[in-house]
Design a protein around this motif. Structure first.
Motif, PDB file in Angstrom:
ATOM      1  N   ILE A  54      67.325 101.882  37.570  1.00 30.32           N
ATOM      2  CA  ILE A  54      66.581 102.859  38.367  1.00 30.32           C
ATOM      3  C   ILE A  54      65.347 102.170  38.950  1.00 30.32           C
ATOM      4  N   GLU A  55      64.826 101.214  38.186  1.00 23.78           N
ATOM      5  CA  GLU A  55      63.600 100.513  38.581  1.00 23.78           C
ATOM      6  C   GLU A  55      63.666  99.077  38.069  1.00 23.78           C
ATOM      7  N   ARG A  56      63.148  98.167  38.893  1.00 22.03           N
ATOM      8  CA  ARG A  56      63.112  96.746  38.525  1.00 22.03           C
ATOM      9  C   ARG A  56      61.899  96.100  39.173  1.00 22.03           C
ATOM     10  N   THR A  57      61.027  95.513  38.362  1.00 22.67           N
ATOM     11  CA  THR A  57      59.909  94.741  38.888  1.00 22.67           C
ATOM     12  C   THR A  57      59.910  93.380  38.204  1.00 22.67           C
ATOM     13  N   VAL A  58      59.550  92.363  38.957  1.00 21.73           N
ATOM     14  CA  VAL A  58      59.552  90.993  38.436  1.00 21.73           C
ATOM     15  C   VAL A  58      58.247  90.314  38.826  1.00 21.73           C
ATOM     16  N   THR A  59      57.630  89.639  37.858  1.00 20.43           N
ATOM     17  CA  THR A  59      56.412  88.873  38.087  1.00 20.43           C
ATOM     18  C   THR A  59      56.701  87.417  37.765  1.00 20.43           C
ATOM     19  N   PHE A  60      56.273  86.528  38.650  1.00 18.09           N
ATOM     20  CA  PHE A  60      56.425  85.085  38.450  1.00 18.09           C
ATOM     21  C   PHE A  60      55.056  84.489  38.174  1.00 18.09           C
ATOM     22  N   ALA A  61      54.997  83.531  37.243  1.00 19.29           N
ATOM     23  CA  ALA A  61      53.707  82.944  36.878  1.00 19.29           C
ATOM     24  C   ALA A  61      53.874  81.499  36.457  1.00 19.29           C
ATOM     25  N   GLU A  62      52.819  80.721  36.626  1.00 22.85           N
ATOM     26  CA  GLU A  62      52.784  79.367  36.092  1.00 22.85           C
ATOM     27  C   GLU A  62      52.110  79.426  34.740  1.00 22.85           C
ATOM     28  N   VAL A  63      52.683  78.759  33.766  1.00 26.27           N
ATOM     29  CA  VAL A  63      52.133  78.736  32.422  1.00 26.27           C
ATOM     30  C   VAL A  63      50.974  77.756  32.391  1.00 26.27           C
ATOM     31  N   LEU A  64      49.832  78.205  31.918  1.00 27.49           N
ATOM     32  CA  LEU A  64      48.640  77.353  31.864  1.00 27.49           C
ATOM     33  C   LEU A  64      48.613  76.527  30.597  1.00 27.49           C
ATOM     34  N   MET A  72      54.051  71.854  35.247  1.00 23.59           N
ATOM     35  CA  MET A  72      53.652  73.130  34.687  1.00 23.59           C
ATOM     36  C   MET A  72      54.884  74.025  34.538  1.00 23.59           C
ATOM     37  N   ALA A  73      55.033  74.669  33.409  1.00 29.78           N
ATOM     38  CA  ALA A  73      56.174  75.550  33.160  1.00 29.78           C
ATOM     39  C   ALA A  73      56.094  76.795  34.046  1.00 29.78           C
ATOM     40  N   PHE A  74      57.243  77.390  34.268  1.00 27.57           N
ATOM     41  CA  PHE A  74      57.389  78.553  35.141  1.00 27.57           C
ATOM     42  C   PHE A  74      57.848  79.736  34.296  1.00 27.57           C
TER      43      PHE A  74
END
Length: 95
Positions: free
Chosen positions: A85-95, A1-3
């Motif tokens: 000033i701001e940094r957010t990161v989301t990790f997900a598996e590609v369905l 599965m891709a990341f």
């Protein structure tokens, strides 16, 4: 599965041109990585200094290799991150 990785970055409007330039250079290097499937840089409409990155790799190991790449270290860690000033990161598996 891709990341997949979705990163939201925000810097001061005065730093936007510097961040944009570094992110576009990082995109060029990242797209050449063997495990990279996609690397898109978006500028947020109506939010000077706002960027969204969408990245996709064959697997999480490909993303880890990306983080160790010289262009990532030089351009993202060395240039962009200090401006944020701001940094957010989301990790997900590609369905």
């Amino acid at each position: 599965m891709a990341f997949a990785v979705v990163a939201h970055y925000r810097c001061a409007p005065a730093d936007a041109a510097t961040a944009r330039d570094a992110l576009l250079k990082a995109r060029a290097g990242s797209r050449g990585e063997p495990a990279n499937l996609a690397y898109e840089v978006h500028e947020v409409v109506g939010e000077p200094g706002g960027f969204v990155l969408y990245e996709q790799y064959v697997d999480e190991g490909g993303f880890e290799a990306h983080k160790a790449a010289p262009h990532f270290q030089e351009l993202v860690v060395g240039v962009v991150w200090p401006l944020l000033i701001e940094r957010t990161v989301t990790f997900a598996e590609v369905l």
